[in-house]
Design an enzyme around this catalytic site. Structure first.
Site, mmCIF file in Angstrom:
data_model
loop_
_atom_site.group_PDB
_atom_site.id
_atom_site.type_symbol
_atom_site.label_atom_id
_atom_site.label_comp_id
_atom_site.label_asym_id
_atom_site.label_seq_id
_atom_site.Cartn_x
_atom_site.Cartn_y
_atom_site.Cartn_z
ATOM 1 N N LYS A 43 0.831 -1.212 0.000
ATOM 2 C CA LYS A 43 0.000 0.000 0.000
ATOM 3 C C LYS A 43 0.864 1.259 0.000
ATOM 4 C CE LYS A 43 -2.807 0.749 3.691
ATOM 5 N NZ LYS A 43 -2.585 2.116 4.227
ATOM 6 N N SER A 44 1.887 1.287 0.820
ATOM 7 C CA SER A 44 2.736 2.492 0.883
ATOM 8 C C SER A 44 3.388 2.770 -0.463
ATOM 9 C CB SER A 44 3.839 2.303 1.934
ATOM 10 O OG SER A 44 3.294 2.287 3.229
ATOM 11 N N ARG B 50 -8.242 12.590 12.416
ATOM 12 C CA ARG B 50 -6.807 12.276 12.592
ATOM 13 C C ARG B 50 -5.953 13.532 12.491
ATOM 14 N NH1 ARG B 50 -5.479 7.084 9.081
ATOM 15 N NH2 ARG B 50 -3.480 7.388 10.160
ATOM 16 N N SER C 237 7.361 9.331 11.832
ATOM 17 C CA SER C 237 6.252 9.232 10.872
ATOM 18 C C SER C 237 6.770 9.325 9.445
ATOM 19 C CB SER C 237 5.224 10.342 11.114
ATOM 20 O OG SER C 237 4.333 10.389 10.009
ATOM 21 N N GLN D 188 4.838 9.298 6.935
ATOM 22 C CA GLN D 188 3.927 10.164 6.189
ATOM 23 C C GLN D 188 4.372 11.617 6.290
ATOM 24 O OE1 GLN D 188 -0.053 9.320 7.593
ATOM 25 N NE2 GLN D 188 -0.046 7.271 6.713
ATOM 26 N N ASP E 70 2.105 -0.745 11.874
ATOM 27 C CA ASP E 70 0.835 -1.264 11.355
ATOM 28 C C ASP E 70 0.588 -2.721 11.750
ATOM 29 O OD1 ASP E 70 0.289 1.153 10.154
ATOM 30 O OD2 ASP E 70 1.218 0.580 8.252
ATOM 31 N N LYS F 231 -4.482 6.155 14.573
ATOM 32 C CA LYS F 231 -4.616 5.459 13.296
ATOM 33 C C LYS F 231 -6.089 5.471 12.852
ATOM 34 C CE LYS F 231 -0.297 4.696 12.793
ATOM 35 N NZ LYS F 231 0.425 5.379 11.704
ATOM 36 N N ARG G 121 -7.296 -3.108 9.922
ATOM 37 C CA ARG G 121 -6.331 -3.995 10.581
ATOM 38 C C ARG G 121 -6.968 -4.724 11.775
ATOM 39 N NH1 ARG G 121 -2.360 -3.382 7.069
ATOM 40 N NH2 ARG G 121 -1.812 -1.285 6.449
HETATM 41 C C1 S3P Z 1 2.637 4.941 6.125
HETATM 42 C C2 S3P Z 1 3.206 5.334 7.304
HETATM 43 C C3 S3P Z 1 2.675 4.964 8.621
HETATM 44 C C4 S3P Z 1 1.732 3.786 8.537
HETATM 45 C C5 S3P Z 1 0.761 3.920 7.411
HETATM 46 C C6 S3P Z 1 1.477 4.041 6.086
HETATM 47 C C7 S3P Z 1 3.214 5.409 4.861
HETATM 48 O O1 S3P Z 1 1.954 6.062 9.162
HETATM 49 O O2 S3P Z 1 1.041 3.633 9.747
HETATM 50 O O3 S3P Z 1 -0.115 2.810 7.346
HETATM 51 O O4 S3P Z 1 2.873 4.868 3.797
HETATM 52 O O5 S3P Z 1 4.042 6.328 4.905
HETATM 53 P P1 S3P Z 1 2.692 7.217 10.042
HETATM 54 O O6 S3P Z 1 3.640 7.922 9.170
HETATM 55 O O7 S3P Z 1 1.566 8.126 10.482
HETATM 56 O O8 S3P Z 1 3.310 6.507 11.198
#
Ligand code: S3P
Length: 462
Positions: free
Chosen positions: A42-43, A147, A193, A195, A349, A376, A422
């Site tokens: 997914k990422s 969030r 993070s 993200q 995750d 989350k 999840r």
């Molecule tokens: C992700 C980063 C994580 C993870 C999310 C996907 C990403 O979140 O929990 O499912 O693709 O960069 P955080 O950056 O908020 O920890």
């Protein structure tokens, strides 16, 4: 022990008699065997689509995840001016051909951009838009609207973008007015993070000078790898205490590449735990990313005594060189371990399904510093504690720490997913070992990251 035999299905899509909500019922099968078809990571799928939007020309993305989150990102790149054509689908994965005018020629969207349930979409798109001279509004579902967004809004404002939003600009909907040139930033993330790091790196592509992001522990590094594979120089430096700094010189353009997305280790995690805790199991998982920043679930399960065989694949996957392996997991007695805050960050995750592993292990597993789980798709500390307690596990929550004492047989019960994918998959896996029937209430969210998961759960019944 109440193992189902013969034609009795493992998964029933019934309505649970106690509620009008849709649910599934899971019964424990005698044996688990098979080769579940994993979703594309997914990422990486999100990033592949977003970087294809920034790259002028054609990008082919093969075997991307086809969950609802990735579809949200695909719809958004189309709203910003790319053509995102679904050219093939197989086994829950999708190929895309993306044709884009490039990051300097994006279209101002004429409607609100809907990120659905996807935090990665919201935060990475915010970063991408900060450095483009357009006005756009980002929104999402009820979960995403709750969030935290200040963690991206604040650094993007410091780089020169206008970011307004609900509750003093900290919650969706966010209204973003980007600028063609941003000010470079030296940013230290408050919580680990990927993200936030990625949002800032995407904005840094439009900054005049060097942007640096420093994180206390290294988070998943897909954005860094994928930018490099597209011709952008990204430097990384790890300090003595594990502190990690990433630097990018802007302005920089992103080249179009073709890419194959590896199987998602976070999706694989459900089978790794199922195969470990079920008394008669052998499951094979093909082509899983074993990127050092994503493989923690494998290593933590091994620390608990899991039998996971790893057969590395010779050729790394994708344009960005993700290491890949085929995995085989077999039943094994698990024992408790301690997880540090750094372990939590590395397996962020996978903590819910690792909590289930702990409930099936002997001894008391202690997980420290899990506070990020409250932010989350749902409050995963509360959700996992309630669900596992309903199944008869001994769970204690103390602030951001979780203690799970295993060793007693789980008993089927009603579990509530809180519409969190999840949790839905974790409780369904619990049903593979719990005595009697486990009802998973509101399970549809599994399709956020893993369409077809419940059908595969039925398929691995030997
Ligand atoms: C992700 C980063 C994580 C993870 C999310 C996907 C990403 O979140 O929990 O499912 O693709 O960069 P955080 O950056 O908020 O920890």
């Amino acid at each position: 022990m109440a193992a189902a035999t013969g034609a009795s299905p493992v998964v029933d899509r019934t309505r649970d008699p106690g509620s009008a909500e849709a649910s599934i019922t899971v019964r424990p099968p005698a044996r688990l065997r098979g080769r579940p078809a994993l979703p594309g990571d997914k990422s990486i799928s999100h990033r592949s689509l977003l970087l294809a939007l920034l790259a002028e020309g054609e990008s082919r993305i093969s075997a991307a995840g086809d969950g609802e989150d990735v579809r949200s990102t695909a719809a958004i790149i189309a709203a910003l001016g790319a053509r995102a054509e679904r050219t093939a689908t197989a086994g829950g994965r999708v190929d895309y051909l993306v044709v884009s005018p490039g990051g300097d020629a994006l279209t101002e969207p004429d409607a609100v951009l809907d990120c659905g349930n996807a935090g990665t979409t919201a935060r990475l798109v915010a970063g991408l838009l900060a450095g483009r001279p357009l006005f756009a509004i980002l929104d999402g579902d009820a979960s995403l609207r709750g969030r935290p967004m200040a963690r991206v809004a604040e650094p993007l404002r410091a780089m020169g973008a206008e970011v307004a939003g609900r509750r003093a600009g900290t919650l969706l909907p966010l209204a973003i007015t980007g600028r063609a040139r941003l000010v470079p930033l030296d940013h230290r993330t408050a919580v680990p993070s990927a993200q936030v790091k990625s949002a800032i790196l995407l904005a840094a592509l439009a900054a005049d000078g060097t942007t640096t992001v420093t994180e206390a522990v290294a988070t998943r590094d897909h954005t860094e790898r994928m930018l490099r594979a597209r011709g952008v120089a990204v430097r990384e430096d790890t300090g003595a205490g594990g502190e990690h700094a990433i630097a990018l010189d802007g302005p920089a353009t992103v080249a179009a590449v073709d890419e194959t997305v590896p199987a998602d280790p976070s999706g694989a995690a459900f089978w790794l735990v199922a195969g470990s805790i079920h008394p008669d199991a052998e499951l094979r998982l093909d082509g899983v990313s074993t990127n050092p920043t994503r493989r923690a679930v494998i290593d933590l399960l091994r620390r608990m005594g899991a039998d996971i065989e790893e057969q590395p694949l010779a050729a790394p996957g994708g344009a960005d060189g993700e290491p890949l392996a085929d995995l085989v997991v077999r039943s094994a007695p698990l024992r408790a371990i301690d997880l540090s805050p750094a372990d939590v960050a590395a397996a962020i995750d996978e903590i819910p399904v690792l909590c289930l592993a702990a409930a099936a292990a002997t001894g008391t597993t202690r997980i420290r510093g899990a506070g990020e789980l409250r932010h989350k798709e749902s409050d995963r500390i509360a959700g996992i504690a309630d669900g596992l307690a309903a199944l008869g596990a001994r769970v204690r929550v103390d602030g951001d720490d979780i203690e799970i004492t295993g060793g007693t047989r789980l008993r089927g019960a009603v579990t509530d997913t809180h519409d969190d994918h999840r949790l839905a998959m974790t409780f369904a896996v619990a049903g593979l070992i719990a005595e009697g029937e486990t009802i998973v209430r509101r399970p549809a969210s599994a399709a956020i990251s893993y369409p077809g998961f419940f059908a595969q759960l039925e398929g691995v019944r030997a």
